[in-house]
Design a protein around this motif. Sequence first.
Motif, PDB file in Angstrom:
ATOM      1  N   LEU A   1      38.185  54.192  45.543  1.00 12.42           N
ATOM      2  CA  LEU A   1      37.351  54.467  44.374  1.00 12.42           C
ATOM      3  C   LEU A   1      35.952  53.874  44.544  1.00 12.42           C
ATOM      4  O   LEU A   1      34.953  54.502  44.179  1.00 12.42           O
ATOM      5  CB  LEU A   1      38.019  53.911  43.115  1.00 12.42           C
ATOM      6  CG  LEU A   1      37.460  54.400  41.766  1.00 12.42           C
ATOM      7  CD1 LEU A   1      37.508  55.922  41.689  1.00 12.42           C
ATOM      8  CD2 LEU A   1      38.224  53.787  40.617  1.00 12.42           C
ATOM      9  N   MET A   2      35.872  52.675  45.118  1.00 11.40           N
ATOM     10  CA  MET A   2      34.562  52.048  45.317  1.00 11.40           C
ATOM     11  C   MET A   2      33.720  52.859  46.298  1.00 11.40           C
ATOM     12  O   MET A   2      32.524  53.093  46.072  1.00 11.40           O
ATOM     13  CB  MET A   2      34.720  50.614  45.807  1.00 11.40           C
ATOM     14  CG  MET A   2      35.359  49.688  44.803  1.00 11.40           C
ATOM     15  SD  MET A   2      35.354  47.957  45.315  1.00 11.40           S
ATOM     16  CE  MET A   2      33.696  47.476  44.882  1.00 11.40           C
ATOM     17  N   TYR A   3      34.334  53.291  47.379  1.00  8.81           N
ATOM     18  CA  TYR A   3      33.607  54.076  48.371  1.00  8.81           C
ATOM     19  C   TYR A   3      33.431  55.531  47.919  1.00  8.81           C
ATOM     20  O   TYR A   3      32.385  56.139  48.130  1.00  8.81           O
ATOM     21  CB  TYR A   3      34.345  54.043  49.709  1.00  8.81           C
ATOM     22  CG  TYR A   3      33.753  54.953  50.760  1.00  8.81           C
ATOM     23  CD1 TYR A   3      32.460  54.746  51.243  1.00  8.81           C
ATOM     24  CD2 TYR A   3      34.485  56.041  51.258  1.00  8.81           C
ATOM     25  CE1 TYR A   3      31.905  55.585  52.199  1.00  8.81           C
ATOM     26  CE2 TYR A   3      33.936  56.889  52.217  1.00  8.81           C
ATOM     27  CZ  TYR A   3      32.653  56.663  52.692  1.00  8.81           C
ATOM     28  OH  TYR A   3      32.109  57.502  53.629  1.00  8.81           O
ATOM     29  N   GLY A   4      34.444  56.083  47.265  1.00  6.58           N
ATOM     30  CA  GLY A   4      34.395  57.486  46.849  1.00  6.58           C
ATOM     31  C   GLY A   4      33.486  57.754  45.671  1.00  6.58           C
ATOM     32  O   GLY A   4      33.046  58.888  45.469  1.00  6.58           O
ATOM     33  N   ALA A   5      33.190  56.717  44.863  1.00  4.40           N
ATOM     34  CA  ALA A   5      32.333  56.910  43.692  1.00  4.40           C
ATOM     35  C   ALA A   5      31.114  55.992  43.691  1.00  4.40           C
ATOM     36  O   ALA A   5      30.282  56.072  42.784  1.00  4.40           O
ATOM     37  CB  ALA A   5      33.146  56.690  42.405  1.00  4.40           C
ATOM     38  N   GLY A   6      31.011  55.101  44.679  1.00  2.87           N
ATOM     39  CA  GLY A   6      29.839  54.225  44.776  1.00  2.87           C
ATOM     40  C   GLY A   6      29.743  53.210  43.658  1.00  2.87           C
ATOM     41  O   GLY A   6      28.644  52.855  43.208  1.00  2.87           O
ATOM     42  N   LEU A   7      30.883  52.691  43.187  1.00  2.00           N
ATOM     43  CA  LEU A   7      30.883  51.787  42.039  1.00  2.00           C
ATOM     44  C   LEU A   7      30.544  50.352  42.438  1.00  2.00           C
ATOM     45  O   LEU A   7      30.859  49.897  43.531  1.00  2.00           O
ATOM     46  CB  LEU A   7      32.254  51.799  41.356  1.00  2.00           C
ATOM     47  CG  LEU A   7      32.776  53.154  40.876  1.00  2.00           C
ATOM     48  CD1 LEU A   7      34.065  52.957  40.080  1.00  2.00           C
ATOM     49  CD2 LEU A   7      31.739  53.889  40.051  1.00  2.00           C
ATOM     50  N   ARG A   8      29.909  49.642  41.509  1.00  2.00           N
ATOM     51  CA  ARG A   8      29.673  48.215  41.668  1.00  2.00           C
ATOM     52  C   ARG A   8      30.983  47.471  41.410  1.00  2.00           C
ATOM     53  O   ARG A   8      31.879  47.976  40.714  1.00  2.00           O
ATOM     54  CB  ARG A   8      28.619  47.714  40.684  1.00  2.00           C
ATOM     55  CG  ARG A   8      27.258  48.378  40.792  1.00  2.00           C
ATOM     56  CD  ARG A   8      26.326  47.830  39.711  1.00  2.00           C
ATOM     57  NE  ARG A   8      24.983  48.393  39.796  1.00  2.00           N
ATOM     58  CZ  ARG A   8      24.560  49.456  39.120  1.00  2.00           C
ATOM     59  NH1 ARG A   8      25.403  50.097  38.304  1.00  2.00           N
ATOM     60  NH2 ARG A   8      23.328  49.889  39.242  1.00  2.00           N
ATOM     61  N   ALA A   9      31.082  46.235  41.929  1.00  2.00           N
ATOM     62  CA  ALA A   9      32.276  45.422  41.702  1.00  2.00           C
ATOM     63  C   ALA A   9      32.487  45.183  40.201  1.00  2.00           C
ATOM     64  O   ALA A   9      33.613  45.235  39.703  1.00  2.00           O
ATOM     65  CB  ALA A   9      32.162  44.093  42.443  1.00  2.00           C
ATOM     66  N   SER A  10      31.397  44.929  39.470  1.00  2.00           N
ATOM     67  CA  SER A  10      31.513  44.687  38.027  1.00  2.00           C
ATOM     68  C   SER A  10      32.032  45.913  37.295  1.00  2.00           C
ATOM     69  O   SER A  10      32.761  45.802  36.304  1.00  2.00           O
ATOM     70  CB  SER A  10      30.152  44.265  37.453  1.00  2.00           C
ATOM     71  OG  SER A  10      29.179  45.274  37.695  1.00  2.00           O
ATOM     72  N   GLU A  11      31.664  47.098  37.784  1.00  2.00           N
ATOM     73  CA  GLU A  11      32.114  48.341  37.157  1.00  2.00           C
ATOM     74  C   GLU A  11      33.599  48.563  37.406  1.00  2.00           C
ATOM     75  O   GLU A  11      34.326  48.995  36.504  1.00  2.00           O
ATOM     76  CB  GLU A  11      31.283  49.508  37.695  1.00  2.00           C
ATOM     77  CG  GLU A  11      29.833  49.449  37.264  1.00  2.00           C
ATOM     78  CD  GLU A  11      28.929  50.436  37.987  1.00  2.00           C
ATOM     79  OE1 GLU A  11      27.790  50.650  37.528  1.00  2.00           O
ATOM     80  OE2 GLU A  11      29.366  50.989  39.026  1.00  2.00           O
ATOM     81  N   VAL A  12      34.065  48.255  38.612  1.00  2.00           N
ATOM     82  CA  VAL A  12      35.488  48.402  38.930  1.00  2.00           C
ATOM     83  C   VAL A  12      36.314  47.406  38.119  1.00  2.00           C
ATOM     84  O   VAL A  12      37.378  47.748  37.586  1.00  2.00           O
ATOM     85  CB  VAL A  12      35.733  48.193  40.435  1.00  2.00           C
ATOM     86  CG1 VAL A  12      37.223  48.197  40.750  1.00  2.00           C
ATOM     87  CG2 VAL A  12      35.037  49.285  41.240  1.00  2.00           C
ATOM     88  N   ALA A  13      35.820  46.184  38.011  1.00  2.00           N
ATOM     89  CA  ALA A  13      36.559  45.143  37.291  1.00  2.00           C
ATOM     90  C   ALA A  13      36.719  45.467  35.807  1.00  2.00           C
ATOM     91  O   ALA A  13      37.679  45.020  35.176  1.00  2.00           O
ATOM     92  CB  ALA A  13      35.856  43.790  37.453  1.00  2.00           C
ATOM     93  N   SER A  14      35.812  46.253  35.252  1.00  2.00           N
ATOM     94  CA  SER A  14      35.861  46.554  33.811  1.00  2.00           C
ATOM     95  C   SER A  14      36.529  47.893  33.498  1.00  2.00           C
ATOM     96  O   SER A  14      36.588  48.296  32.333  1.00  2.00           O
ATOM     97  CB  SER A  14      34.445  46.553  33.228  1.00  2.00           C
ATOM     98  OG  SER A  14      33.659  47.582  33.800  1.00  2.00           O
ATOM     99  N   LEU A  15      37.065  48.575  34.506  1.00  2.00           N
ATOM    100  CA  LEU A  15      37.676  49.885  34.270  1.00  2.00           C
ATOM    101  C   LEU A  15      38.975  49.767  33.481  1.00  2.00           C
ATOM    102  O   LEU A  15      39.798  48.874  33.729  1.00  2.00           O
ATOM    103  CB  LEU A  15      37.959  50.582  35.596  1.00  2.00           C
ATOM    104  CG  LEU A  15      36.761  51.172  36.358  1.00  2.00           C
ATOM    105  CD1 LEU A  15      37.226  51.763  37.681  1.00  2.00           C
ATOM    106  CD2 LEU A  15      36.036  52.214  35.522  1.00  2.00           C
ATOM    107  N   ASN A  16      39.153  50.693  32.548  1.00  2.00           N
ATOM    108  CA  ASN A  16      40.404  50.819  31.806  1.00  2.00           C
ATOM    109  C   ASN A  16      41.058  52.158  32.145  1.00  2.00           C
ATOM    110  O   ASN A  16      40.430  53.043  32.742  1.00  2.00           O
ATOM    111  CB  ASN A  16      40.144  50.732  30.301  1.00  2.00           C
ATOM    112  CG  ASN A  16      39.724  49.342  29.873  1.00  2.00           C
ATOM    113  OD1 ASN A  16      40.229  48.339  30.382  1.00  2.00           O
ATOM    114  ND2 ASN A  16      38.783  49.275  28.951  1.00  2.00           N
ATOM    115  N   LEU A  17      42.310  52.294  31.757  1.00  2.00           N
ATOM    116  CA  LEU A  17      43.057  53.516  32.061  1.00  2.00           C
ATOM    117  C   LEU A  17      42.356  54.767  31.543  1.00  2.00           C
ATOM    118  O   LEU A  17      42.313  55.793  32.217  1.00  2.00           O
ATOM    119  CB  LEU A  17      44.473  53.428  31.463  1.00  2.00           C
ATOM    120  CG  LEU A  17      45.406  52.381  32.079  1.00  2.00           C
ATOM    121  CD1 LEU A  17      46.673  52.260  31.246  1.00  2.00           C
ATOM    122  CD2 LEU A  17      45.741  52.754  33.519  1.00  2.00           C
TER     123      LEU A  17
END
Length: 312
Positions: A152-168
Amino acid sequence: MKIAPFSADFIRGMESLIEEFLNYLRVEKGLAEGSLRGYVHDLQQFRQFAEEHGCSSADLLNRGLLESYCMHLSSLGLAARTIHRKLSPVRTFCRYLVREGYIHADPTDGITRPKLPRRLPKALSVEEVTTLLQYQPKDPVAAVRDRTILELMYGAGLRASEVASLNLEDIDLETKTVRCRGKGSKDRIVPFGSHAEQALRTYLQEARPELVKKPTNALFLTRLGRNFSISGLWRLITQRAKAAGLTKHISPHTLRHSFATHLLEGGADLRVVQELLGHASIATTEVYTHITTDHLREVYAASHPRAQKPRK
């Protein structure tokens, strides 16, 4: 508009004005708590310097004081980039004071700051990304979860903070999109590919149920059932990269850089990449064009019959 200087002595006024400014950032600008903590630390450091240098009235908040503060930061042996970062909240704060009428002129205008070295983001090659993604830890649950995070980080270019705050509810598997909260609490919708989709389906069906200890909407969970922290994501990626045999220093942002670089190398428009990354300014995204230009130059030098130096 308030035109008079501070009603109390400068230092005491600074404390209350810093608090007012932070409330403005929190309420009106929607700044995240993590960013606010940085503002608090840097502004209090500046306030302490002002106090130690006898700045007891608003009239003494001037360019000379700011120049002295900049030299003070340099004398601490701080890197130029760190000095720029520490001066940025002070500059924003002073501009706020001018806009609200607390002071008449911005004392940060024209101050001399250390020149920043040009630093290009470091990206992995496609082969290195594949190596990182294909490494399988012994723990099968962690293996599925970690692979999904990386996809998901590589496939969508997300920041670590954005991944950490993801909900279902932020994941839409049907449209293959993720809603993430970027800098300034700004939401954006980013697409992801089939590899990330399949990894998410496997994680949600097989791995996440094993990690849930109590009801939670957090997408990615630790072994203790807690949502991942930013520092936890850093450890996951650096440890996995080392275990996979990659010798480069790899961080969560490395995957984001790789995402942008590989898109541009594949022919993506710069404006599209800007939107996907959530950059407010195209200038921030343009740094990646230097990397892809180098890549194109290497391909040209190796492939074009007239690229080689003529024989004598």
